[in-house]
Motif scaffolding. Sequence first.
Motif, PDB file in Angstrom:
ATOM      1  N   VAL A 249      37.316 -15.935 -16.188  1.00 27.15           N
ATOM      2  CA  VAL A 249      36.438 -16.610 -15.292  1.00 27.15           C
ATOM      3  C   VAL A 249      34.873 -16.531 -16.077  1.00 27.15           C
ATOM      4  N   ALA A 250      34.738 -15.298 -16.419  1.00 24.96           N
ATOM      5  CA  ALA A 250      33.323 -15.137 -16.990  1.00 24.96           C
ATOM      6  C   ALA A 250      32.632 -15.792 -18.132  1.00 24.96           C
ATOM      7  N   ASP A 251      33.774 -16.569 -19.032  1.00 28.69           N
ATOM      8  CA  ASP A 251      33.439 -17.247 -20.386  1.00 28.69           C
ATOM      9  C   ASP A 251      33.692 -18.631 -20.130  1.00 28.69           C
ATOM     10  N   PRO A 252      32.518 -19.368 -19.879  1.00 27.97           N
ATOM     11  CA  PRO A 252      32.765 -20.697 -19.583  1.00 27.97           C
ATOM     12  C   PRO A 252      33.350 -21.602 -20.761  1.00 27.97           C
ATOM     13  N   ALA A 253      33.358 -20.929 -21.843  1.00 24.05           N
ATOM     14  CA  ALA A 253      34.065 -21.443 -23.082  1.00 24.05           C
ATOM     15  C   ALA A 253      35.623 -21.426 -23.000  1.00 24.05           C
ATOM     16  N   ASP A 254      36.017 -20.379 -22.465  1.00 18.41           N
ATOM     17  CA  ASP A 254      37.154 -19.971 -22.367  1.00 18.41           C
ATOM     18  C   ASP A 254      38.060 -20.950 -21.716  1.00 18.41           C
ATOM     19  N   GLY A 255      39.294 -21.425 -22.511  1.00 17.93           N
ATOM     20  CA  GLY A 255      40.168 -22.479 -21.852  1.00 17.93           C
ATOM     21  C   GLY A 255      41.184 -21.984 -21.100  1.00 17.93           C
ATOM     22  N   VAL A 256      42.053 -22.744 -20.627  1.00 17.82           N
ATOM     23  CA  VAL A 256      43.198 -22.169 -19.779  1.00 17.82           C
ATOM     24  C   VAL A 256      44.109 -21.746 -20.830  1.00 17.82           C
ATOM     25  N   ARG A 257      45.036 -20.644 -20.513  1.00 12.63           N
ATOM     26  CA  ARG A 257      46.168 -20.038 -21.336  1.00 12.63           C
ATOM     27  C   ARG A 257      47.199 -19.869 -20.706  1.00 12.63           C
ATOM     28  N   GLN A 258      48.456 -19.651 -21.496  1.00  9.67           N
ATOM     29  CA  GLN A 258      49.670 -19.629 -20.687  1.00  9.67           C
ATOM     30  C   GLN A 258      49.973 -17.952 -20.548  1.00  9.67           C
ATOM     31  N   SER A 259      50.367 -17.672 -19.496  1.00  9.66           N
ATOM     32  CA  SER A 259      50.840 -16.046 -19.075  1.00  9.66           C
ATOM     33  C   SER A 259      52.185 -15.824 -19.442  1.00  9.66           C
ATOM     34  N   PRO A 260      52.512 -14.824 -19.434  1.00 10.64           N
ATOM     35  CA  PRO A 260      53.921 -14.280 -19.627  1.00 10.64           C
ATOM     36  C   PRO A 260      54.695 -14.205 -18.285  1.00 10.64           C
ATOM     37  N   PHE A 261      54.086 -14.747 -17.217  1.00  9.14           N
ATOM     38  CA  PHE A 261      54.662 -14.659 -15.858  1.00  9.14           C
ATOM     39  C   PHE A 261      55.293 -16.173 -15.571  1.00  9.14           C
ATOM     40  N   ARG A 262      56.798 -16.137 -15.840  1.00 16.53           N
ATOM     41  CA  ARG A 262      57.303 -17.326 -15.785  1.00 16.53           C
ATOM     42  C   ARG A 262      58.785 -17.368 -14.888  1.00 16.53           C
ATOM     43  N   HIS A 263      59.072 -18.520 -14.567  1.00 18.02           N
ATOM     44  CA  HIS A 263      60.436 -18.849 -13.723  1.00 18.02           C
ATOM     45  C   HIS A 263      61.040 -19.925 -14.529  1.00 18.02           C
ATOM     46  N   ASP A 264      62.505 -20.236 -14.215  1.00 16.98           N
ATOM     47  CA  ASP A 264      63.266 -21.004 -14.823  1.00 16.98           C
ATOM     48  C   ASP A 264      62.765 -22.251 -14.322  1.00 16.98           C
ATOM     49  N   ASP A 265      62.076 -22.411 -13.260  1.00 17.56           N
ATOM     50  CA  ASP A 265      61.777 -23.970 -12.621  1.00 17.56           C
ATOM     51  C   ASP A 265      60.064 -23.658 -12.439  1.00 17.56           C
ATOM     52  N   LEU A 266      59.479 -24.666 -11.688  1.00 17.03           N
ATOM     53  CA  LEU A 266      58.293 -24.690 -11.409  1.00 17.03           C
ATOM     54  C   LEU A 266      57.595 -23.709 -10.437  1.00 17.03           C
ATOM     55  N   VAL A 267      56.642 -22.980 -10.916  1.00 15.78           N
ATOM     56  CA  VAL A 267      56.030 -21.768 -10.117  1.00 15.78           C
ATOM     57  C   VAL A 267      55.375 -22.584  -8.976  1.00 15.78           C
ATOM     58  N   ARG A 268      55.383 -22.335  -7.734  1.00 17.39           N
ATOM     59  CA  ARG A 268      54.823 -22.808  -6.553  1.00 17.39           C
ATOM     60  C   ARG A 268      53.674 -21.709  -5.718  1.00 17.39           C
ATOM     61  N   ARG A 269      54.091 -20.620  -5.576  1.00 17.34           N
ATOM     62  CA  ARG A 269      53.234 -19.792  -4.839  1.00 17.34           C
ATOM     63  C   ARG A 269      53.100 -18.217  -5.629  1.00 17.34           C
ATOM     64  N   ILE A 270      51.943 -17.790  -5.494  1.00 20.25           N
ATOM     65  CA  ILE A 270      51.618 -16.621  -6.283  1.00 20.25           C
ATOM     66  C   ILE A 270      50.792 -15.764  -5.105  1.00 20.25           C
ATOM     67  N   ALA A 271      50.841 -14.355  -5.217  1.00 18.65           N
ATOM     68  CA  ALA A 271      50.148 -13.518  -4.590  1.00 18.65           C
ATOM     69  C   ALA A 271      49.820 -12.180  -5.520  1.00 18.65           C
ATOM     70  N   VAL A 272      48.634 -11.707  -5.202  1.00 21.53           N
ATOM     71  CA  VAL A 272      48.322 -10.367  -5.912  1.00 21.53           C
ATOM     72  C   VAL A 272      48.316  -9.166  -4.808  1.00 21.53           C
ATOM     73  N   SER A 273      48.596  -8.092  -5.567  1.00 21.54           N
ATOM     74  CA  SER A 273      48.548  -6.880  -4.568  1.00 21.54           C
ATOM     75  C   SER A 273      47.162  -6.397  -4.490  1.00 21.54           C
ATOM     76  N   ALA A 274      46.949  -5.426  -3.483  1.00 23.87           N
ATOM     77  CA  ALA A 274      45.394  -5.213  -3.199  1.00 23.87           C
ATOM     78  C   ALA A 274      44.784  -4.724  -3.947  1.00 23.87           C
ATOM     79  N   ASP A 275      45.294  -3.838  -5.130  1.00 25.89           N
ATOM     80  CA  ASP A 275      44.522  -3.413  -5.954  1.00 25.89           C
ATOM     81  C   ASP A 275      44.576  -3.935  -7.759  1.00 25.89           C
ATOM     82  N   GLY A 276      45.240  -5.495  -7.040  1.00 27.43           N
ATOM     83  CA  GLY A 276      45.252  -6.175  -8.370  1.00 27.43           C
ATOM     84  C   GLY A 276      46.207  -6.158  -9.531  1.00 27.43           C
TER      85      GLY A 276
END
Length: 688
Positions: free
Chosen positions: A523-550
């Motif tokens: 988010v800090a770099d306006p020039a940075d584009g979207v990139r793929q993470s290693p977080f994957r499922h065998d079908d479409l991902v619909r919901r995500i949540a982050v722990s309190a400590d991130g």
Amino acid sequence: MPELRRSADDAVLSTQTQYLAGRIPGFRWGVNALALSPDGRLVATGDSRGRVALWDTATTALVAELQGEVGHPVQDVEFSPDGRLLAAALTRDPQRRVLLWRVADRQRLPSPVMPPSATGASTVAKRLAFSRDGALLAAGTSDADLPGRVWVWRTDAGAAPPVRTLVDHAGVIQGLGFGAGHRIASAATDGTVLVRDLDAPARADGGAPVVFSGRSPSPRSLAFAADGGLLAVGDEQGGIRLWRPPAGGAAGGDIGSAGSAATGEEDEPQDWPVTDLPARHLGSVNALGLTPDGTALVSGGADRSALVWDLPTRRVTAELRGHPTFVLGVAVGGDNRTVVTSAGISSPSGSVLVWDLRRGTDLAPGPDRPPVTAVASAGDRAAVATADGRTALWDVAGPAPRLVTVTAPTGRAVTALAFDRAGRTLVSAGADGSLRVYGAVDGSPRASAGIGDEPTAVALSPDGSLLAAATADGRLLTGAPDGSPLRPRRHDDKDRVLSLAFLGDGAELAFAHDSQYVHLLAVADPADGVRQSPFRHDDLVRRIAVSADGRQLATTGNDRLVHVWDTRTGRRLDVGEHPVGDDTVQALAFTPDGRAVAGVGRGGRLRLWDPAAASAPATVTGPGQSLEALAFLPDGRALVGGDDGAAALWTLAPGTAAARACAVLRAPLPREEWSRLLPAVPYRPGCG
């Protein structure tokens, strides 16, 4: 996180999501009659042996016995609208037809004088009603030789004969109630339903002009709104019929009300629009009660159930079950949430149950119960938003949440809420394309901005300095939460973002969209584009949540699995498979300690997964309606919201839930009654 491994724990936890709030014990006979005082503090009961008693609604303890067993059934009990008087109607006792008590000191007052029947004996009252100003008391007859009579007394007249006698019915009076002014509604076994105006000049026969006349098949019960705007009648076949007077005619005016005072002629009764509710009861509808706000109707039936109807949608929103036999009495509190029901005639023994339509602690913004569309919590603050655009901010530092502020409705749903990690800034996203920023200490508005389309998700960075929002037209925007325009970072009108979360210290933004992968944005770099993470499922991902400590990210998708990831290494942390079953997860959240992940969905259940164990989730079963939102308070209680309009707090500690259930049941109680009230919970004789 509590250790939850047994189905018995699930059953105990699920007791807190039900509506049962109390049980009044100690009835040897069936409870025919029931009333709730206007302030909601007292329950009055009358049984089939003539006992009349007062009970404390909160503790369910006996307050006073006004009359012991006399061998004659009590047919009805009613409080006056100011709560000063209690009236009771008895049968088969010439000395006790209509009884009056002063509630404050339990003093018996002189009884109204009943007219003689055709045989010379005093007549029999079946139904009672006080006028809304408390000046009048009416009784409907069950005499076969004087059918259809309704007598009206002044409550300040002492032992006096009736001042009016209404004679238009030809059957036993089964329902009676006052609306606005001195308009009285009645229903009789001959199928007639009438509204008459006692403020109008009397007719030649002493009766009152009929302002409305309708029909219902074999009426059994009646409820008339305080403002006269709704009349409901239940019948022997399980039907419920509703009438609403034309606009402007509920409390008086021109509804054929009085005819001409000069000529003495009576106008023709006016037709009122009629609606039948869908058939749900099996057998007669024995009792009806309206919430004071007019949004809900409670019906009690011979099928042992009481149903809560949402009147705008004509659908049942709650089923109240637990009586051993048919429900005879229903009383609704002035708070629009307390309901008391009674059952039984003589065998089996009667029962009286207290219900809370909000199911305990409820953080919804108001009593009118629009669907809850979003919840959030951080630090010592929690927020709840609704389909009509309200947002309520709560202080949850202590065991009893305190309302800080609530915004006015906008008419458009709030689609998402987000706090910073400390709970000092709150953002709400509206379906009108608005983002509103509040100081979470006192709820004061800080900034607002329009983003041109309905937001689908919103997130604040941990320090509150950065805001991210996604829109229905496929844009992903970031910027400062100060009202300045947000910067577009992604746009795909065929692939909208469904869920957002800042990871770690807030340098990266994770989002779920139509992909098997969670994608990331620096988010800090306006020039940075979207990139793929290693977080994957065998079908479409619909919901995500982050722990309190991130440091942890939970994901779920169309493969109906829940996974947990280390946000720094990308390594999957969960052991084995964690399926969501046949439900659709609408929201995910970590427990405050980060050791478990919970999800809620359209099946109305909360599931709690332990990522470190390959075990089935703990399940808290709600009342059945869809749950759309989830967050956790610092003390570990889950805040859930959904279609029933409640924003409930659920404990995940079985011991706490069991203690509450025991307090509700007032154990010990027989195994049979325990099984009826808590069918899924193993019997605990001492409820320890």
